[in-house]
Design a protein around this motif. Structure first.
Motif, PDB file in Angstrom:
ATOM      1  N   LEU A 196      16.363  19.194  25.730  1.00 30.78           N
ATOM      2  CA  LEU A 196      15.137  17.757  26.116  1.00 30.78           C
ATOM      3  C   LEU A 196      14.832  17.743  26.866  1.00 30.78           C
ATOM      4  O   LEU A 196      14.712  18.648  28.441  1.00 30.78           O
ATOM      5  CB  LEU A 196      16.765  16.104  26.514  1.00 30.78           C
ATOM      6  N   GLN A 197      13.507  17.892  25.935  1.00 28.25           N
ATOM      7  CA  GLN A 197      11.912  18.009  27.163  1.00 28.25           C
ATOM      8  C   GLN A 197      11.055  16.636  27.014  1.00 28.25           C
ATOM      9  O   GLN A 197      11.844  15.809  25.989  1.00 28.25           O
ATOM     10  CB  GLN A 197      11.071  18.819  26.337  1.00 28.25           C
ATOM     11  N   VAL A 198      10.741  16.425  28.671  1.00 24.42           N
ATOM     12  CA  VAL A 198       9.726  14.730  28.647  1.00 24.42           C
ATOM     13  C   VAL A 198       8.436  15.446  28.842  1.00 24.42           C
ATOM     14  O   VAL A 198       8.317  16.860  29.740  1.00 24.42           O
ATOM     15  CB  VAL A 198       9.669  13.969  29.811  1.00 24.42           C
ATOM     16  N   ILE A 205       4.037  19.922  23.755  1.00 26.34           N
ATOM     17  CA  ILE A 205       4.691  20.669  22.770  1.00 26.34           C
ATOM     18  C   ILE A 205       5.067  22.058  21.772  1.00 26.34           C
ATOM     19  O   ILE A 205       3.339  22.354  20.872  1.00 26.34           O
ATOM     20  CB  ILE A 205       4.526  19.438  22.425  1.00 26.34           C
ATOM     21  N   GLY A 206       6.056  22.621  21.248  1.00 19.87           N
ATOM     22  CA  GLY A 206       5.672  23.684  20.746  1.00 19.87           C
ATOM     23  C   GLY A 206       6.267  23.143  19.550  1.00 19.87           C
ATOM     24  O   GLY A 206       6.470  21.398  19.373  1.00 19.87           O
ATOM     25  N   SER A 207       5.594  23.960  18.158  1.00 22.29           N
ATOM     26  CA  SER A 207       6.453  23.110  16.835  1.00 22.29           C
ATOM     27  C   SER A 207       7.444  22.839  16.391  1.00 22.29           C
ATOM     28  O   SER A 207       7.311  22.006  15.075  1.00 22.29           O
ATOM     29  CB  SER A 207       5.458  24.255  15.376  1.00 22.29           C
ATOM     30  N   LYS A 208       8.376  23.154  16.868  1.00 20.69           N
ATOM     31  CA  LYS A 208       9.746  22.631  16.343  1.00 20.69           C
ATOM     32  C   LYS A 208      10.162  21.394  17.176  1.00 20.69           C
ATOM     33  O   LYS A 208      11.639  21.332  16.998  1.00 20.69           O
ATOM     34  CB  LYS A 208      10.878  24.613  16.513  1.00 20.69           C
ATOM     35  N   GLY A 209       8.841  21.317  18.250  1.00 16.00           N
ATOM     36  CA  GLY A 209       9.962  20.383  18.764  1.00 16.00           C
ATOM     37  C   GLY A 209       9.949  18.550  17.899  1.00 16.00           C
ATOM     38  O   GLY A 209       9.298  19.260  16.884  1.00 16.00           O
ATOM     39  N   ILE A 224      11.740  16.315  21.703  1.00 15.98           N
ATOM     40  CA  ILE A 224      11.262  15.571  23.679  1.00 15.98           C
ATOM     41  C   ILE A 224      10.924  14.060  23.179  1.00 15.98           C
ATOM     42  O   ILE A 224      10.192  13.116  22.418  1.00 15.98           O
ATOM     43  CB  ILE A 224       9.601  15.605  23.433  1.00 15.98           C
ATOM     44  N   GLY A 225      10.627  13.817  24.664  1.00 16.97           N
ATOM     45  CA  GLY A 225      10.409  12.436  25.159  1.00 16.97           C
ATOM     46  C   GLY A 225       8.647  12.224  25.379  1.00 16.97           C
ATOM     47  O   GLY A 225       8.843  12.842  26.457  1.00 16.97           O
ATOM     48  N   THR A 282      11.762   5.545  28.372  1.00 17.34           N
ATOM     49  CA  THR A 282      12.748   7.646  27.784  1.00 17.34           C
ATOM     50  C   THR A 282      13.554   8.034  27.159  1.00 17.34           C
ATOM     51  O   THR A 282      14.795   8.198  26.598  1.00 17.34           O
ATOM     52  CB  THR A 282      11.653   8.666  28.746  1.00 17.34           C
ATOM     53  N   VAL A 283      15.086   7.069  28.325  1.00 16.49           N
ATOM     54  CA  VAL A 283      16.328   7.974  28.161  1.00 16.49           C
ATOM     55  C   VAL A 283      16.979   7.136  27.377  1.00 16.49           C
ATOM     56  O   VAL A 283      17.312   7.300  26.613  1.00 16.49           O
ATOM     57  CB  VAL A 283      17.385   7.610  29.529  1.00 16.49           C
ATOM     58  N   GLU A 284      16.702   6.337  26.986  1.00 16.13           N
ATOM     59  CA  GLU A 284      17.277   5.367  25.817  1.00 16.13           C
ATOM     60  C   GLU A 284      16.589   6.445  24.449  1.00 16.13           C
ATOM     61  O   GLU A 284      17.909   6.181  23.534  1.00 16.13           O
ATOM     62  CB  GLU A 284      16.761   3.838  26.305  1.00 16.13           C
TER      63      GLU A 284
END
Length: 163
Positions: free
Chosen positions: A3-5, A33-37, A60-61, A103-105
């Protein structure tokens, strides 16, 4: 699932769910942000489906204020963009409003849909109201985790009286 934000720092830092996830080591704060995210984008044309799991390595949020969401999401992000199917917010600020998720939801809902239920519950456990989000959406999340295509969403929403 990783998980990334991507944080815009537009909300009250004391109420920021993304900052809390980063603090507890549940998500990584990123600048690019990477292309596979998989980018959770409420304005995306496509809805997140369980089959998307095979083409991503992270979720990614985008952490921004709902009041500034149009502006934040007008930026060009790399990655695979998906919106969530309709869900009810469990957070105190937007309680029971459709699609006004923190974001967490949003990250927890993504995890459920992609089959990582335990990780989703672990994420929600860090928030006093996290169980409320799960309780409000448990049946919808179970249905969404079985979706084969986007056309099934409308049938589910009709069954639950949401349209």
């Amino acid at each position: 699932m990783k998980l990334q934000v991507l944080m815009f720092y537009q909300d009250d830092p004391k109420k920021c769910t993304a900052a809390k996830m980063v603090k507890f080591g549940l998500a990584q704060n990123i600048k690019k942000i990477g292309s596979k995210g998989l980018v959770l984008d409420p304005f995306s044309e496509k809805t997140l489906l369980p089959k998307d799991k095979s083409s991503i390595h992270s979720i990614i949020g985008i952490d921004c204020s709902w009041n500034l969401a149009d502006q934040a999401f007008s930026k060009k992000f790399d990655g695979i963009k998906r919106k969530l199917p309709p869900l009810l917010a469990g957070n105190p600020v937007n309680y029971s409003k459709l699609n006004k998720l923190t974001t967490v939801e949003a990250l927890a809902a993504s995890l459920f849909i992609l089959g990582s239920k335990e990780q989703a519950l672990e994420l929600l456990d860090k928030f006093k109201w996290g169980h409320t989000f799960y309780e409000l959406n448990q049946n919808l999340l179970e249905e969404y985790s079985k979706l084969e295509n986007e056309s099934q969403i409308e049938l589910i929403l009709k069954d639950y009286g949401l349209i």
